[in-house]
Motif scaffolding. Structure first.
Motif, PDB file in Angstrom:
ATOM      1  N   LEU A  44      25.522 -81.820   3.977  1.00 34.58           N
ATOM      2  CA  LEU A  44      25.733 -81.160   2.686  1.00 34.58           C
ATOM      3  C   LEU A  44      26.738 -81.893   1.819  1.00 34.58           C
ATOM      4  N   ASP A  45      27.284 -83.007   2.314  1.00 37.58           N
ATOM      5  CA  ASP A  45      28.408 -83.647   1.644  1.00 37.58           C
ATOM      6  C   ASP A  45      27.997 -84.630   0.557  1.00 37.58           C
ATOM      7  N   HIS A  46      26.704 -84.883   0.411  1.00 37.67           N
ATOM      8  CA  HIS A  46      26.252 -85.867  -0.562  1.00 37.67           C
ATOM      9  C   HIS A  46      25.214 -85.236  -1.495  1.00 37.67           C
ATOM     10  N   PRO A  47      25.172 -85.679  -2.748  1.00 32.54           N
ATOM     11  CA  PRO A  47      24.146 -85.169  -3.667  1.00 32.54           C
ATOM     12  C   PRO A  47      22.743 -85.511  -3.160  1.00 32.54           C
ATOM     13  N   LEU A  48      21.808 -84.662  -3.508  1.00 29.66           N
ATOM     14  CA  LEU A  48      20.408 -84.866  -3.162  1.00 29.66           C
ATOM     15  C   LEU A  48      19.566 -84.501  -4.375  1.00 29.66           C
ATOM     16  N   ALA A  49      18.579 -85.315  -4.668  1.00 33.51           N
ATOM     17  CA  ALA A  49      17.696 -85.048  -5.802  1.00 33.51           C
ATOM     18  C   ALA A  49      16.250 -85.019  -5.322  1.00 33.51           C
ATOM     19  N   LEU A  50      15.482 -84.046  -5.806  1.00 37.53           N
ATOM     20  CA  LEU A  50      14.080 -83.889  -5.428  1.00 37.53           C
ATOM     21  C   LEU A  50      13.202 -83.913  -6.671  1.00 37.53           C
ATOM     22  N   ARG A  51      11.991 -84.377  -6.485  1.00 35.54           N
ATOM     23  CA  ARG A  51      11.003 -84.431  -7.565  1.00 35.54           C
ATOM     24  C   ARG A  51       9.693 -83.855  -7.045  1.00 35.54           C
ATOM     25  N   ALA A  52       9.038 -83.057  -7.879  1.00 36.73           N
ATOM     26  CA  ALA A  52       7.741 -82.476  -7.516  1.00 36.73           C
ATOM     27  C   ALA A  52       6.651 -83.093  -8.378  1.00 36.73           C
ATOM     28  N   ASP A  53       5.625 -83.616  -7.731  1.00 35.69           N
ATOM     29  CA  ASP A  53       4.481 -84.153  -8.453  1.00 35.69           C
ATOM     30  C   ASP A  53       3.574 -83.016  -8.904  1.00 35.69           C
ATOM     31  N   PRO A  54       2.650 -83.273  -9.828  1.00 36.80           N
ATOM     32  CA  PRO A  54       1.754 -82.208 -10.296  1.00 36.80           C
ATOM     33  C   PRO A  54       0.961 -81.523  -9.190  1.00 36.80           C
ATOM     34  N   ASP A  55       0.690 -82.232  -8.083  1.00 39.41           N
ATOM     35  CA  ASP A  55      -0.054 -81.627  -6.978  1.00 39.41           C
ATOM     36  C   ASP A  55       0.845 -80.814  -6.038  1.00 39.41           C
ATOM     37  N   GLY A  56       2.144 -80.704  -6.367  1.00 34.09           N
ATOM     38  CA  GLY A  56       3.060 -79.932  -5.544  1.00 34.09           C
ATOM     39  C   GLY A  56       3.773 -80.724  -4.469  1.00 34.09           C
ATOM     40  N   ARG A  57       3.451 -82.005  -4.328  1.00 30.63           N
ATOM     41  CA  ARG A  57       4.108 -82.829  -3.313  1.00 30.63           C
ATOM     42  C   ARG A  57       5.549 -83.098  -3.747  1.00 30.63           C
ATOM     43  N   VAL A  58       6.490 -82.839  -2.850  1.00 30.73           N
ATOM     44  CA  VAL A  58       7.914 -82.986  -3.144  1.00 30.73           C
ATOM     45  C   VAL A  58       8.462 -84.186  -2.393  1.00 30.73           C
ATOM     46  N   SER A  59       9.270 -84.998  -3.077  1.00 30.99           N
ATOM     47  CA  SER A  59       9.845 -86.186  -2.462  1.00 30.99           C
ATOM     48  C   SER A  59      11.255 -86.396  -2.995  1.00 30.99           C
ATOM     49  N   PRO A  60      12.117 -87.050  -2.206  1.00 32.12           N
ATOM     50  CA  PRO A  60      13.478 -87.321  -2.681  1.00 32.12           C
ATOM     51  C   PRO A  60      13.491 -88.477  -3.671  1.00 32.12           C
ATOM     52  N   VAL A  61      14.434 -88.458  -4.607  1.00 29.27           N
ATOM     53  CA  VAL A  61      14.656 -89.546  -5.548  1.00 29.27           C
ATOM     54  C   VAL A  61      16.137 -89.883  -5.533  1.00 29.27           C
ATOM     55  N   ASP A  62      16.476 -91.006  -6.110  1.00 31.44           N
ATOM     56  CA  ASP A  62      17.866 -91.451  -6.153  1.00 31.44           C
ATOM     57  C   ASP A  62      18.701 -90.452  -6.960  1.00 31.44           C
ATOM     58  N   PRO A  63      19.727 -89.810  -6.343  1.00 26.96           N
ATOM     59  CA  PRO A  63      20.532 -88.834  -7.078  1.00 26.96           C
ATOM     60  C   PRO A  63      21.220 -89.421  -8.303  1.00 26.96           C
ATOM     61  N   ALA A  64      21.426 -90.757  -8.320  1.00 26.16           N
ATOM     62  CA  ALA A  64      22.063 -91.382  -9.487  1.00 26.16           C
ATOM     63  C   ALA A  64      21.140 -91.404 -10.696  1.00 26.16           C
ATOM     64  N   ARG A  65      19.843 -91.190 -10.470  1.00 28.75           N
ATOM     65  CA  ARG A  65      18.870 -91.184 -11.578  1.00 28.75           C
ATOM     66  C   ARG A  65      18.337 -89.768 -11.743  1.00 28.75           C
ATOM     67  N   ARG A  66      19.219 -88.869 -12.175  1.00 24.63           N
ATOM     68  CA  ARG A  66      18.869 -87.461 -12.252  1.00 24.63           C
ATOM     69  C   ARG A  66      17.858 -87.152 -13.335  1.00 24.63           C
ATOM     70  N   SER A  67      17.652 -88.071 -14.246  1.00 29.27           N
ATOM     71  CA  SER A  67      16.630 -87.844 -15.274  1.00 29.27           C
ATOM     72  C   SER A  67      15.243 -87.796 -14.664  1.00 29.27           C
ATOM     73  N   ARG A  68      15.094 -88.309 -13.449  1.00 30.58           N
ATOM     74  CA  ARG A  68      13.801 -88.293 -12.755  1.00 30.58           C
ATOM     75  C   ARG A  68      13.692 -87.116 -11.796  1.00 30.58           C
ATOM     76  N   ALA A  69      14.740 -86.281 -11.699  1.00 27.15           N
ATOM     77  CA  ALA A  69      14.777 -85.223 -10.696  1.00 27.15           C
ATOM     78  C   ALA A  69      14.414 -83.873 -11.296  1.00 27.15           C
ATOM     79  N   ASP A  70      13.719 -83.061 -10.497  1.00 24.48           N
ATOM     80  CA  ASP A  70      13.417 -81.677 -10.866  1.00 24.48           C
ATOM     81  C   ASP A  70      14.438 -80.705 -10.292  1.00 24.48           C
ATOM     82  N   LEU A  71      15.066 -81.091  -9.180  1.00 24.59           N
ATOM     83  CA  LEU A  71      16.018 -80.213  -8.508  1.00 24.59           C
ATOM     84  C   LEU A  71      17.095 -81.074  -7.874  1.00 24.59           C
ATOM     85  N   VAL A  72      18.358 -80.647  -8.013  1.00 31.68           N
ATOM     86  CA  VAL A  72      19.487 -81.442  -7.537  1.00 31.68           C
ATOM     87  C   VAL A  72      20.398 -80.567  -6.692  1.00 31.68           C
TER      88      VAL A  72
END
Length: 359
Positions: A44-72
């Motif tokens: 829990l000590d580090h930021p985490l960013a997630l992105r959801a594709d239109p089909d509902g598939r969820v994958s992690p993204v670089d937390p430093a690029r939050r403009s690409r994230a749906d949930l942080v």
């Protein structure tokens, strides 16, 4: 108090609108957040960013690029919607639908500091009854709240009900109205009054546990219908709830959703075992019947329970979400001895493995 609005998608044969798609993506992210929160090996000590594709598939993204994230996930702050959650320019309603889901469910997706988290729900009339005197409770609340129950099941390890609820409603306790996994179904029947022929014990839709006084299980007996029998120590007013929760935790069932009835919810509340209590109030007057919460009388109003409250509109109903756990926060949970040491974790692999389980 925080006020928000939960809207319900209407069934239609026409293609989904963008705001429906936005809500579906938001729900996929919520499911992912809930599953990660229940994994004690997730740091829990580090930021985490997630992105959801239109089909509902969820994958992690670089937390430093939050403009690409749906949930942080932000340490010491918790889950927050990302900058990419909804495109306002195409349909502002999409933002409303997705944010309504985030507002209600993201606070329920934080790691819990204790070994077990217990959330209870009751649907009642405006005069405080959950059913008629004969037990008719179909349906006190409306469709939006029924869908909410299915979402809560999907976010939980187990959904728990008392014997009276099964006898009166013969519920299925599945997530058939929403995407998401079925929870393990747990039925409390201290005296084993329910017939093993009940549909719930034989439909095979989800793993089912029948918890009863251990003195009522014969040597070598393992099943009640197809449900697994679990013996629990008995006390004067039923089963030992602390021992029950301990046994469920040993099975990996650490997020418990209690769906009724009033007696069961009241016992957990009186014992101080609930972290949250949800009461859905319908614009309905029953007049007399089976009450919801029942506790010993309070002599002074100053001693009455007045918890922090969030309020949500669900169709014609109003949901009161009461925060009962003083220790609830985004801090790290109390890990048990069998958790892998953090310096040996491949955190990226953990995250991807958890996300792959909900696809």
């Amino acid at each position: 108090m925080i006020r928000s609005k939960i809207t319900q998608r209407k069934r239609s044969d026409s293609p989904p609108h963008r705001h429906d798609t936005g809500a579906a993506r938001a729900w996929s992210l919520i499911l992912s957040a809930a599953r990660l929160a229940r994994n004690a090996a997730w740091s829990l000590d580090h930021p985490l960013a997630l992105r959801a594709d239109p089909d509902g598939r969820v994958s992690p993204v670089d937390p430093a690029r939050r403009s690409r994230a749906d949930l942080v996930w932000l340490p010491h702050s918790g889950w927050r919607p990302g900058e990419r959650t909804i495109d306002h320019s195409e349909d502002p309603r999409g933002d409303e639908h997705a944010r309504a889901l985030f507002d209600l469910y993201l606070p329920l997706c934080r790691p819990h500091p204790g070994p077990v988290e217990v959330i209870a729900h009751l649907g009642q009339s405006i005069d405080g009854y959950i059913a008629t005197a004969d037990g008719d409770a179909r349906f006190v609340t409306g469709e939006a709240n029924i869908r909410h129950l299915h979402r809560m099941r999907a976010l939980s390890d187990a959904v728990l009900v008392g014997a009276e609820t099964v006898a009166a409603d013969d519920p299925r306790l599945t997530t058939r109205l929403v995407p998401g996994p079925h929870a393990v179904r747990v039925v409390l029947d201290p005296r084993r009054r329910l017939s093993p022929a009940r549909h719930l014990f034989n439909d095979g839709e989800s793993a089912t546990l029948l918890c009863c006084d251990r003195a009522r299980i014969r040597p070598g007996e393992q099943h009640h219908g197809q449900a697994e029998l679990i013996g629990v120590p008995a006390v004067s007013d039923g089963l030992d709830l602390g021992a029950l929760l301990g046994g469920l935790a040993e099975r990996g069932l650490r997020r418990i959703f209690i769906e009724g009835g009033g007696t069961t919810v009241s016992r957990f509340l009186q014992a101080g075992l609930l972290s949250r209590l949800q009461i859905a109030v319908a614009p309905l007057v029953i007049g007399s019947g089976r009450p919801g919460v029942r506790l010993p009388p309070t002599e002074r109003l100053a001693d009455a329970l007045r918890p922090a409250t969030r309020i949500f509109r669900m169709g014609e109903d109003v949901l009161f979400d009461f925060e009962l756990s003083a220790g609830t926060s985004a801090s790290a949970p109390e890990y048990t001895a069998d958790v892998i040491p953090r310096d040996r974790l491949d955190e990226e692999a953990i995250i991807r493995a958890e996300l792959s389980r909900i696809r």
